[in-house]
Design an enzyme around this catalytic site. Structure first.
Site, PDB file in Angstrom:
ATOM      1  N   GLU A  96       9.256   1.016  10.846  1.00 37.28           N
ATOM      2  CA  GLU A  96      10.324   2.008  10.619  1.00 37.28           C
ATOM      3  C   GLU A  96       9.635   3.359  10.719  1.00 37.28           C
ATOM      4  OE1 GLU A  96      13.504   1.386  10.008  1.00 37.28           O
ATOM      5  OE2 GLU A  96      13.495  -0.739   9.509  1.00 37.28           O
ATOM      6  N   CYS A 108      13.636  10.723   6.941  1.00 41.29           N
ATOM      7  CA  CYS A 108      13.497  10.259   8.326  1.00 41.29           C
ATOM      8  C   CYS A 108      14.782  10.496   9.116  1.00 41.29           C
ATOM      9  CB  CYS A 108      13.113   8.787   8.349  1.00 41.29           C
ATOM     10  SG  CYS A 108      14.210   7.766   7.354  1.00 41.29           S
ATOM     11  N   GLU A 160       9.329  15.983  15.008  1.00 42.01           N
ATOM     12  CA  GLU A 160       9.819  15.796  13.644  1.00 42.01           C
ATOM     13  C   GLU A 160       9.070  16.760  12.721  1.00 42.01           C
ATOM     14  OE1 GLU A 160       8.705  12.161  11.543  1.00 42.01           O
ATOM     15  OE2 GLU A 160      10.768  11.982  10.854  1.00 42.01           O
ATOM     16  N   LYS A 166       0.844  -1.206   0.000  1.00 39.06           N
ATOM     17  CA  LYS A 166       0.000   0.000   0.000  1.00 39.06           C
ATOM     18  C   LYS A 166       0.875   1.250   0.000  1.00 39.06           C
ATOM     19  CE  LYS A 166      -1.760   2.915   2.667  1.00 39.06           C
ATOM     20  NZ  LYS A 166      -1.775   4.078   1.741  1.00 39.06           N
TER      21      LYS A 166
HETATM   22  P1  NAD Z   1       2.199   8.310   7.736  1.00 35.08           P
HETATM   23  O1  NAD Z   1       2.343   7.537   8.965  1.00 35.08           O
HETATM   24  O2  NAD Z   1       1.219   9.423   7.695  1.00 35.08           O
HETATM   25  O3  NAD Z   1       1.794   7.363   6.515  1.00 35.08           O
HETATM   26  C1  NAD Z   1       2.582   6.236   6.174  1.00 35.08           C
HETATM   27  C2  NAD Z   1       1.706   5.229   5.486  1.00 35.08           C
HETATM   28  O4  NAD Z   1       0.745   4.759   6.429  1.00 35.08           O
HETATM   29  C3  NAD Z   1       0.914   5.780   4.300  1.00 35.08           C
HETATM   30  O5  NAD Z   1       0.844   4.812   3.292  1.00 35.08           O
HETATM   31  C4  NAD Z   1      -0.443   6.020   4.908  1.00 35.08           C
HETATM   32  O6  NAD Z   1      -1.503   5.966   3.978  1.00 35.08           O
HETATM   33  C5  NAD Z   1      -0.548   4.880   5.899  1.00 35.08           C
HETATM   34  N1  NAD Z   1      -1.478   5.120   7.011  1.00 35.08           N
HETATM   35  C6  NAD Z   1      -1.781   6.301   7.595  1.00 35.08           C
HETATM   36  N2  NAD Z   1      -2.680   6.102   8.582  1.00 35.08           N
HETATM   37  C7  NAD Z   1      -2.939   4.769   8.621  1.00 35.08           C
HETATM   38  C8  NAD Z   1      -3.786   3.949   9.416  1.00 35.08           C
HETATM   39  N3  NAD Z   1      -4.558   4.449  10.381  1.00 35.08           N
HETATM   40  N4  NAD Z   1      -3.783   2.627   9.189  1.00 35.08           N
HETATM   41  C9  NAD Z   1      -2.997   2.094   8.231  1.00 35.08           C
HETATM   42  N5  NAD Z   1      -2.206   2.821   7.427  1.00 35.08           N
HETATM   43  C10 NAD Z   1      -2.160   4.142   7.624  1.00 35.08           C
HETATM   44  O7  NAD Z   1       3.661   8.811   7.340  1.00 35.08           O
HETATM   45  P2  NAD Z   1       4.069   9.701   6.097  1.00 35.08           P
HETATM   46  O8  NAD Z   1       3.677  11.105   6.380  1.00 35.08           O
HETATM   47  O9  NAD Z   1       3.603   9.049   4.847  1.00 35.08           O
HETATM   48  O10 NAD Z   1       5.645   9.551   6.100  1.00 35.08           O
HETATM   49  C11 NAD Z   1       6.478  10.360   6.825  1.00 35.08           C
HETATM   50  C12 NAD Z   1       6.992   9.607   8.030  1.00 35.08           C
HETATM   51  O11 NAD Z   1       7.702   8.451   7.604  1.00 35.08           O
HETATM   52  C13 NAD Z   1       7.979  10.400   8.850  1.00 35.08           C
HETATM   53  O12 NAD Z   1       7.674  10.269  10.210  1.00 35.08           O
HETATM   54  C14 NAD Z   1       9.320   9.732   8.539  1.00 35.08           C
HETATM   55  O13 NAD Z   1      10.283   9.874   9.551  1.00 35.08           O
HETATM   56  C15 NAD Z   1       8.909   8.326   8.353  1.00 35.08           C
HETATM   57  N6  NAD Z   1       9.923   7.581   7.597  1.00 35.08           N
HETATM   58  C16 NAD Z   1      10.672   6.669   8.273  1.00 35.08           C
HETATM   59  C17 NAD Z   1      11.656   5.953   7.605  1.00 35.08           C
HETATM   60  C18 NAD Z   1      12.466   4.907   8.307  1.00 35.08           C
HETATM   61  O14 NAD Z   1      13.075   4.078   7.629  1.00 35.08           O
HETATM   62  N7  NAD Z   1      12.507   4.879   9.630  1.00 35.08           N
HETATM   63  C19 NAD Z   1      11.882   6.168   6.255  1.00 35.08           C
HETATM   64  C20 NAD Z   1      11.096   7.111   5.598  1.00 35.08           C
HETATM   65  C21 NAD Z   1      10.110   7.804   6.291  1.00 35.08           C
END
Ligand code: NAD
Length: 497
Positions: free
Chosen positions: A267, A302, A401, A191
């Site tokens: 992650e 991240c 963040e 997804k």
């Molecule tokens: P997010 O948590 O808003 O969304 C991530 C994914 O989760 C998306 O596909 C989203 O549609 C899905 N999602 C959101 N709510 C959900 C729910 N209730 N149930 C199931 N799925 C759900 O994060 P984002 O804004 O897309 O990404 C940014 C974040 O990702 C930052 O916090 C960043 O640090 C983190 N990130 C971490 C790494 C790592 O390797 N640690 C790498 C890249 C990004």
């Protein structure tokens, strides 16, 4: 890097076609509800495509297809060397379509085309290839048994893996999951983020072309709280792997507990400290790395080095070097190959970043450079790389963040204070240390509560290094052979001879 000019990329962008449907059981399909949402480019605000807004019924169909494919065994029971061949072909096809994929990534997410073409697409292909090449070189174990027994410790694929990924490195984060998940023989339902679904949708077709059996890779675009939640609560998903925010990560743990106790590997976010001691070997190099550590990918990283911890005795000398280095990072149209800072992913993210800049002012930090939205007349979402000085680690801009190009400069007196400030965060993803003293480097690296520590550089490493977080930055690791652990169950088979 790219040989094409700005206008050539613009022409290609105009000519590009977009696939917005889900990919289930080897074919593109609309959402069963027929609902779609607008996929908007942050470059200029135009609608690129209508994307399927998948829901529960689509999740059920994709998980059922994935399960059927897994049970059929045409992938899960294939010899590792044969899986390797298909996945290497998949990675080659990604490279053969690199320009198209790079363009999709840039238009969808706003990152500079040079980065999409030079980093994201080759990095994605390489992560598939790396796992593929490793899979026929790893052995299982034989236990140290008495003479009349044989103990086998074997790894088996978990079955159906759901992978939920974010928008900042859309294809790369997907491929960090797909490589080891597919190499170990699982079926996957991927997804992508609703903010950047286009490359994931596109590569599903390439995987099929490479020889992956139908149903082994399915892609479900849609909003996380609908289709992501449906996957996370699904009783027939064995493992859920996730990259995204800590807030969502915590919710997924709840969903797993409320459903089938599926394995959950997370992650999540970061607020990484970049510690510059007075005896750094090269202050100019440290300044350049501090600038790229916050401006690369618009700060939507991240591991962004968002807290710059500087030894007080060199602050007056060092900060001007960072300001000067950051002048080389300028927001512009990401289709221009000269651009190194593109658009933020959407207006919501831009508003979030601007609200943190407001908070910095309100809490009494000193704006050194940047701080504003720019290029508003383009219809895109651009924010200048920004530095706040005089930040205390208790301030909101130092604790939360931001996920944008906003750097907080914090001073410290000695190594002990540097480590205390660095670890005073709920996150633990990455950290860097700059010093020419090898003992101080090692002692500081040991004391830092972070999954990756870089010394005299920022953001080093390759596919051989496990990547993941301590504390609320997550659990488990992507990349390296350690990633295989997430996609396999251990089985002990004990035989009486
Ligand atoms: P997010 O948590 O808003 O969304 C991530 C994914 O989760 C998306 O596909 C989203 O549609 C899905 N999602 C959101 N709510 C959900 C729910 N209730 N149930 C199931 N799925 C759900 O994060 P984002 O804004 O897309 O990404 C940014 C974040 O990702 C930052 O916090 C960043 O640090 C983190 N990130 C971490 C790494 C790592 O390797 N640690 C790498 C890249 C990004």
């Amino acid at each position: 890097m790219t040989d094409l000019t700005f206008s050539e990329w613009q022409q290609r962008a105009q000519a590009l076609t977009f696939e917005g449907r889900a990919f289930i059981d080897g074919e593109y399909r609309d959402a069963q509800s027929a609902e779609r949402f607008d996929c908007i480019s942050p470059v200029d605000g135009r609608v690129l495509a209508q994307v399927a807004s998948c829901g529960q019924a689509d999740a059920d169909a994709a998980v059922a297809a994935a399960r059927r494919a897994f049970e059929a065994g045409s992938w899960s029971r294939l010899a590792p060397a044969k899986r390797k061949k298909v996945l290497i072909r998949f990675s080659e096809l990604m490279l053969e379509h690199a320009e198209e994929l790079a363009l999709l990534e840039t238009l969808d997410m706003g990152k500079p085309i040079g980065d999409s073409l030079g980093i994201d697409i080759p990095g994605s292909a390489n992560s598939i290839r790396w796992s593929a090449e490793a899979i026929d070189k790893v052995y299982d174990e034989v236990a140290p048994t008495p003479h009349n027994e044989l103990g086998l410790v074997t790894r088996e694929p978990v079955g159906v893996v759901a992978a939920i990924v974010p928008w900042n490195f859309p294809l790369m984060m997907a491929c960090w999951k797909l490589g080891p998940a597919l190499a170990t023989g699982n079926s996957v339902v991927l997804k992508p983020s609703e903010k950047s679904p286009l490359t994931a949708i596109r590569v599903a077709q390439l995987a099929l072309e490479a020889g992956l059996p139908a149903g082994v890779l399915n892609v479900l675009p849609g909003y996380g709280h609908t289709v992501g939640k449906a996957l996370a609560l699904h009783m027939d998903v064995d493992t859920l792997v996730f990259t995204g925010s800590t807030r969502t990560a915590k919710q997924l743990l709840v969903y797993a507990g409320e459903s089938n106790m599926k394995r959950i590997w997370l992650e999540a976010g970061g607020k990484s400290p970049n510690i510059v001691f007075a005896d750094a070997p090269d202050l100019q190099a440290a300044a350049s790395a501090a600038a790229s550590g916050i401006a690369f990918n618009q700060g939507e990283v991240c591991t962004a080095g968002s807290r710059l911890l500087v030894e007080a005795s060199i602050k007056e000398r060092f900060l001007p070097l960072v300001v000067e280095a950051l002048k080389g990072w300028k927001a512009g149209n990401p289709l221009d190959p000269a651009t190194n800072v593109g658009a933020l992913v959407d207006t919501q993210q831009m508003d979030t970043v601007l609200s943190y800049i407001e908070a910095g002012h309100a809490e009494g930090a000193t704006l050194v450079t940047g701080g504003k939205r720019v290029l508003e007349d383009t219809g895109g979402t651009y924010v200048e790389p920004t530095i706040f000085d005089g930040v205390s680690n208790a301030m909101k801009i130092a604790q939360e963040e931001i996920f944008g190009p906003v750097l907080s400069v914090i001073t410290f007196q000695d190594a002990e204070e540097a480590v205390r400030i660095a670890n005073d965060t709920s996150y633990g993803l990455a950290a860097a240390v700059w010093t020419r003293d090898i003992s101080k480097a090692h002692l500081t690296a040991k004391a830092l509560r972070a999954g990756s520590v870089w010394v005299n550089q920022y953001d080093g490493g390759d596919m051989t290094a496990p990547f993941g977080g301590f504390k609320q930055s997550g659990n488990g690791r992507d990349k390296s052979l350690h990633a295989f652990d997430k996609y396999t169950e251990l089985k002990a088979t004990w035989i009486k001879l």
